[in-house]
Design an enzyme around this catalytic site. Structure first.
Site: not given
Length: 672
Positions: A116, A200, A275, A288, A348
């Site tokens: 990345k 970032e 993306e 990315e 979840f």
């Protein structure tokens, strides 16, 4: 064209590739671990080769064994699917050395986009808009603090390698940075063997929108529209759709052209995805590039009419794309929901077990990509996704309605799952309006989902259906009771239905019908509770023992899942799950006098929410802890889950250590 292809993957994506190969007349080879010896993809393939033990590191990630399997079976090409080795340049190189085609992009593109940090540098050089940040590996906490201060909070901590939401954490302030950095590095190391991370700027309320690109080895690169992937939980996509309800034609074209420019800069061919995150003003920033087929590729296939797996195979075989950018047309709308074996009521967390019942829905525009069948075992070793439910329609509203019906009809028993949660998402007013962002689930549902409360109208409908189900069963029982011919049962007309903690009075009368079952039903809350009385005309297509009841209430259709329980039924519809206890007036009177059973107090124990491996224990016996404090970290299904104290207290005893393998509901700690 290839004559035989090995699929270096498992689950639904392996089954998906096999279907296309079968249509093209290409023989297939499946690979599997010991845990997957009886898996669906193994049954569907023409041949199957064992790789090793269940752990992915000893099976699906063993490059040497997969190459050996391809050579031994005479496979001319390998499709990697997604995940595992799909973006591993060493794997592609090993295949090339064995003179086996890799059905994916060139090694250089995988290397450039797989990192990345390097991909952000290349994107900047190609003129692609990027997120403000520090595109270098973080050396340690002190450097992370300095950079975060320069960028400004909140910041995103991201693994340099890999994807799928692993190795990603958001730090809202300096207090979050230390733990976020530790967790991101640990997950990245565990998942990708590379603990480098970078920082970032985290853009608040963004949309996650990606562009599908497709190129051949002769210089043609196209973009096939966009996918809206903003409905995410913990950076993992849950619902995707194509096109995006937010983009206009100008932004779509600009994003597509930048995606193609980036792909061209690295000599890309095959299918890939660029993306972006998009803010409220339609400014977009590169995140990315995924150099593989995406999980959500079916929505693009549904609106373009293209089979992306077929295109990948043909490109790998050296064929030219048979279309130009002008030929790409977007037809209608498509929506996809990911069905997971997980427990929404426990935050979840993944669920394991055997699928005792598993029935796929059908319908206009409905497509189900599944990797399991009834009887399949869901283990702790792999991602818990069971299937992808997709629906296509001429417009967004139709596609959503078709998918909602499909979810209502998707019948799964044996493991916990997220079907009700998916239905709740589709019916949410913000989703219906297309008002989406990546924090949608966190803002609207939080960290848990325990089902929706029924609206007054749905409450009336479910109460009416419950009584109709009971009457149908009573009629059947009377018909097989051995009574003399001509005898007619006397069926009760007045009932009390217990829905949750509310009693609902229902009066039902059967109406003549040429086929099926018809009733006139009056519903009102008992003792003056709930909404006003309602009269409904109900037609019901159901036979005792069937899992689905298809109802027509005042002309509106509905699919309700039915599971018998003591005194009634467990009903599921549109994100609502509840027990409907159907009682005669006398039985309801007796039930009201029964004492309430008090559940056991488990607050003194920390129980394991699922099977897994204890990564670390953060407290000691005798230590005082505060609500929200980290107690331990549990790793399962490739994710690290931080277990926290639910209240203030003192640790009385610790039953596990780092490295302990635990079962679901096993006691990990006790509190004084």
């Amino acid at each position: 064209m290839f004559r035989k292809i090995l699929i270096a993957n498992r689950g639904e994506i392996a089954c998906r590739v096999i279907r296309t190969c079968r249509r093209l007349g290409i023989a297939t080879v499946a690979v599997h671990s010991d845990a997957d010896a009886d898996a669906l993809h193994v049954r569907l393939a023409d041949e199957a080769i064992r790789l090793g033990p269940p752990a992915a590191a000893e099976s699906y990630l063993r490059i040497d064994r997969i190459v050996e399997a391809a050579v031994a079976t005479g496979a001319e090409a390998v499709h990697p699917g997604y995940g595992f080795l799909s973006e591993n340049a060493q794997f592609a190189e090993a295949l090339a050395a064995a003179d086996i085609a890799f059905i994916g992009p060139p090694v250089g593109a995988i290397q450039a986009m797989g990192d990345k940090i390097e991909s952000k540098r290349l994107a900047l050089a190609a003129g692609v808009s990027t997120v403000p940040g520090h595109a270098e590996p973080i050396a340690g906490l002190d450097e992370a603090r300095r950079i975060a201060h320069e960028i400004g909070y909140p910041v995103m901590i991201k693994a340099a390698a890999g994807g799928g939401g692993k190795g990603m954490r958001v730090a809202l302030d300096p207090g979050d940075l230390k733990e976020g950095l530790t967790r991101a590095q640990s997950e990245a190391r565990s998942s990708f063997g590379d603990d480098r991370v970078f920082l970032e700027k985290f853009i608040s309320e963004p949309r996650h929108i990606e562009i599908q690109v497709l190129g051949d080895q002769h210089g043609t690169i196209l973009y096939l529209g966009e996918r809206e992937c903003s409905i995410q939980r913990r950076h993992q996509k849950v619902i995707e759709e194509a096109p995006s309800p937010f983009l206009d034609a100008t932004t779509r074209r600009a994003m597509g052209e930048q995606a193609v420019a980036l792909a061209r800069a690295v000599g890309y061919f095959s299918a890939g995805t660029v993306e972006f995150i998009v803010d409220g003003a339609r400014n977009f920033y590169f995140l990315e590039m995924n150099t593989r087929l995406q999980v959500e590729h079916p929505v693009t296939e549904l609106i373009t009419g293209l089979d992306l797996v077929e295109q990948m195979i043909k490109v790998a075989a050296g064929e030219r794309l048979g279309l130009t950018q002008a030929d790409v047309r977007l037809d209608g709308w498509a929506v996809e929901a990911r069905l997971y074996a997980e427990d929404p009521s426990r935050g979840f967390l993944p669920s394991i077990g055997r699928l005792k019942r598993y029935a796929l829905p059908t319908g206009d525009g409905v497509r189900i990509d599944s990797g399991v069948v009834e009887g399949s075992e869901v283990t702790m070793f792999y991602d818990p996704m069971l299937a992808k439910a997709c629906a296509h329609g001429p417009d967004r509203a139709t596609a959503i309605a078709r998918l909602a019906d499909a979810l209502d009809a998707f019948y799964v028993r044996g493991v916990n799952h997220n079907l009700a949660f998916l239905s709740a998402l589709l019916h949410h007013r913000r989703f219906q309006a297309g008002d989406l962002s990546t924090d949608f689930i966190a803002a609207e549902f939080g960290e848990r989902f325990e089902g929706l409360a029924p609206t007054p109208g749905l409450r009336n409908a479910l109460a009416a259906i419950a009584v109709a189900l009971r009457l149908i069963e009573d009629e059947r029982a009377a018909a097989i009771s051995g009574r003399l011919p001509g005898w007619q049962p006397v069926l009760a007309r007045d009932w009390v239905v217990r829905l949750g903690d509310e009693d609902v009075a229902v009066s039902a009368q059967r109406q003549p019908a040429d086929s099926g079952h018809r009733f006139s039903v009056e519903v009102a809350a008992a003792s003056g509770q709930g909404s006003a009385a309602g009269q409904v005309e109900l037609a019901l297509d159901w036979r005792p023992g069937e899992p689905l009841a298809r109802a027509l209430l005042d002309g509106k259709s509905a699919i309700v899942q039915v599971e018998a329980c003591t005194e009634g039924y467990r009903l599921v519809h549109a994100g609502v799950e509840l027990q409907a206890l159907v009682r005669s007036l006398k039985a309801a009177e007796f039930a009201a006098r029964m004492p309430v059973k008090v559940p056991p107090d488990l607050s003194r124990f920390l129980l394991s929410p699922m099977p897994g491996l204890i990564v670390s224990v953060a407290v000691a016996a005798g230590e005082e802890v505060k609500a929200g404090q980290e107690l331990a970290v549990l790793e399962a299904m490739k994710m690290e889950n931080v277990l926290r104290a639910e209240r203030d207290g003192t640790v009385a005893g610790i039953e596990v250590t780092a490295g302990t393998t635990v079962a679901a509901d096993q006691v990990l700690m006790t509190f004084a």
